[in-house]
Design an enzyme around this catalytic site. Structure first.
Site, PDB file in Angstrom:
ATOM      1  N   SER A   1       0.770  -1.129  -0.188  1.00  0.00           N
ATOM      2  CA  SER A   1      -0.061  -0.021  -0.014  1.00  0.00           C
ATOM      3  C   SER A   1       0.884   1.245   0.003  1.00  0.00           C
ATOM      4  O   SER A   1       1.957   1.191   0.554  1.00  0.00           O
ATOM      5  CB  SER A   1      -1.052  -0.016   1.267  1.00  0.00           C
ATOM      6  OG  SER A   1      -1.568   1.200   1.305  1.00  0.00           O
TER       7      SER A   1
ATOM      8  N   TYR B   1      -2.164  -1.200  10.019  1.00  0.00           N
ATOM      9  CA  TYR B   1      -2.240  -1.439   8.627  1.00  0.00           C
ATOM     10  C   TYR B   1      -0.976  -0.903   7.854  1.00  0.00           C
ATOM     11  O   TYR B   1      -0.278  -1.740   7.142  1.00  0.00           O
ATOM     12  CB  TYR B   1      -3.502  -0.804   8.033  1.00  0.00           C
ATOM     13  CG  TYR B   1      -3.522  -1.169   6.421  1.00  0.00           C
ATOM     14  CD1 TYR B   1      -4.096  -2.377   6.028  1.00  0.00           C
ATOM     15  CD2 TYR B   1      -3.393  -0.059   5.621  1.00  0.00           C
ATOM     16  CE1 TYR B   1      -4.142  -2.336   4.537  1.00  0.00           C
ATOM     17  CE2 TYR B   1      -3.248  -0.382   4.324  1.00  0.00           C
ATOM     18  CZ  TYR B   1      -3.848  -1.402   3.782  1.00  0.00           C
ATOM     19  OH  TYR B   1      -3.927  -1.603   2.644  1.00  0.00           O
TER      20      TYR B   1
END
Ligand SMILES: NC(=O)c1ccc[n+]([C@@H]2O[C@H](COP(=O)([O-])OP(=O)(O)OC[C@H]3O[C@@H](n4cnc5c(N)ncnc54)[C@H](OP(=O)(O)O)[C@@H]3O)[C@@H](O)[C@H]2O)c1
Length: 254
Positions: free
Chosen positions: A148, A161
């Site tokens: 990401s 995350y």
């Protein structure tokens, strides 16, 4: 001649929706056979496989909960049996670790349970699934880990995350190192803000245009923006690209 033998086989996790679905469809368009996994959405997973089979490709959908590490040996056995029964093959060529979850939560509100759930899907599950599938991956094959943009830049609410995706990028280099002797390439692809249902979606119009304004290309990404790129990496054209992080985000937060 056994033409089957010359087709490459991809296993992509989380292929029932979003980016994983797009990776499956785009790879199939390029003549790659696909094993895709779903977790909660069996119907959608099977629909993706059917769409590929109805368009002259070959695909099978399997159930996988990558956070249940005790189930991963059984899953690898299932993949091995499937390769034999459907393809008459022992091995597959490509693994894309795409399945992932997020939780929008400030550090002060993050519980140990949520932390563990994020670890189990986004890091521990990827590590052990890859470890167990390694014997099934052909020498010279490829692994792509979906990371990401949040591994590179920080926003409030995604600390665990983002840190886990950064760990995944590091793990990418370690896998490339240890499996170099088998000439298996391992790269990570880091999507920017992509318009899927991930983490509850991209919010209202104000939030979406704010994210778009942080992006050089001035828009959110579509699942296909990532799927087409990942599928294009699964080719000999990228034969010297190894242990890299490649961002597919339209130039977000530069
Ligand atoms: N969308 C974004 O903006 C964005 C940005 C950067 C990175 N990413 C990354 O891109 C990847 C795909 O995201 P997406 O946007 O396509 O998300 P999505 O639309 O929410 O799809 C997630 C997929 O992962 C599967 N999945 C969830 N938990 C699982 C588990 N425990 N075991 C196995 N499969 C599981 C889901 O399966 P079921 O639906 O069948 O349960 C689904 O197919 C993720 O790794 C995510 O971190 C996304």
């Amino acid at each position: 001649m056994d033409t089957n033998h010359h087709r490459k086989i991809l296993l992509v996790t989380g292929g029932s929706r979003g980016i994983g679905k797009s990776i499956a469809l785009s790879a199939a368009k390029r003549g790659i056979d696909v094993i895709l996994t779903y977790n909660h959405n069996a119907e959608q997973g099977n629909a993706v496989a059917s769409a590929i089979n109805n368009n002259g490709g070959k695909a099978v959908a399997l159930h996988l909960d990558s956070s249940k590490t005790a189930s991963l040996d059984g899953f690898a056995t299932q993949v091995s049996q499937l390769l034999k029964s459907e393809w008459g093959r022992e091995n597959l060529d490509y693994l894309v670790n795409n399945a992932g979850i997020s939780q929008r939560m400030l550090i002060k509100d993050t519980t140990e349970d949520i932390f563990d759930e994020l670890v189990n899907v986004n890091l521990k599950g990827v590590f052990f699934l890859t470890q167990k599938l390694m014997p099934l991956i052909n020498d010279g094959g490829q692994i792509i880990n979906i990371s990401s943009g949040l591994a590179r830049f920080a926003f409030p609410g995604v600390a665990v995350y983002g840190a886990l995706k950064a760990a995944l990028e590091s793990l990418t280099r370690y896998f490339a190192k240890e499996y170099a002797e088998r000439k298996i390439r391992v790269n990570s692809v880091a999507p920017g803000a992509i318009d899927t249902e991930f983490g509850g979606g991209k919010g209202d119009e104000a939030h979406r245009s704010q994210v778009a304004s942080m992006t050089a290309l001035g828009r959110l990404g579509e699942a296909e923006d990532v799927g087409d790129f990942v599928a294009s990496l699964l080719s000999e054209d990228s034969r010297f690209v190894n242990a890299q992080r490649i961002e597919v985000g339209g130039g977000i937060m530069i």
